[in-house]
Write an enzyme that holds these catalytic residues in place. Structure first.
Site, short mmCIF file in Angstrom:
data_model
loop_
_atom_site.label_atom_id
_atom_site.label_comp_id
_atom_site.label_asym_id
_atom_site.label_seq_id
_atom_site.Cartn_x
_atom_site.Cartn_y
_atom_site.Cartn_z
N GLY A 31 1.05 -1.61 -0.11
CA GLY A 31 0.27 -0.61 -0.17
C GLY A 31 0.69 1.80 -0.51
O GLY A 31 1.70 1.11 -0.10
N GLU A 78 11.40 -8.55 0.05
CA GLU A 78 10.52 -10.06 -0.29
C GLU A 78 8.80 -9.41 0.18
O GLU A 78 8.69 -8.72 0.29
CB GLU A 78 11.53 -10.72 1.26
CG GLU A 78 11.11 -12.09 0.97
CD GLU A 78 11.76 -12.58 2.77
OE1 GLU A 78 11.31 -13.90 1.94
OE2 GLU A 78 12.54 -11.90 3.30
#
Length: 165
Positions: free
Chosen positions: A50, A124
């Protein structure tokens, strides 16, 4: 994470003073019901994909853009999980800039793309079972995930220190 030109222009006027920052987060489940998380490059912690809403942008469009930028996935927002703010979303960055984030969390469905680190904001990307979330998951994101997995579909918010729906 680079500062947008919009925020840079505001910072030129207000310096390090507190800015309100509207933002979005996407809660994305795979076919096994696992939640997608990113290990962030700014603090090494796990969190939801986000980011900030651009001026003039609809929040739902922002979550679609942010998820694609950070994960390479195309999603459709299906429902608002909740609206989050307050003291736990007030930060002072190392350079002294102060920000108060107001975040709208959306449950999103994958409709295409390929899971990959798509920018410099992620170290990651991985899916986690809801009962095996990483210990370094940001607490504020844990609450959003719990709300997204609830059977009822009512959006949640805090009022006078308590979660309500």
């Amino acid at each position: 994470m680079p500062m947008s030109s919009y925020v840079a222009d505001l910072r030129a006027k207000v310096g390090h003073d507190l800015l309100m920052s509207p933002a979005v987060a996407g809660i994305i489940l795979n076919d096994q019901g696992e939640v997608l998380l990113q290990r962030r490059s700014d603090n090494g912690e796990w969190g939801l994909p986000g980011g900030a809403i651009d001026p003039g942008e609809e929040p739902a469009d922002a979550v679609v853009r942010e998820v694609w930028e950070e994960t390479g996935l195309h999603v459709i927002p299906e429902r608002v999980i909740g609206v989050f703010g307050g003291p736990e979303l007030q930060f002072t960055y190392p350079n002294g800039d102060q920000v108060m984030v107001i975040s709208i969390a959306f449950a999103c469905r994958i409709v295409g793309g390929e899971l990959m680190i798509n920018d410099d904001e992620s170290l990651e990307l991985a899916y986690f079972a809801a009962d095996h979330l990483p210990p370094s998951l940001m607490n504020r994101h844990r609450v959003r995930i719990e709300q997204a997995l609830r059977a009822d579909s009512a959006a949640v918010f805090r009022f006078q220190g308590e979660y309500c729906s």
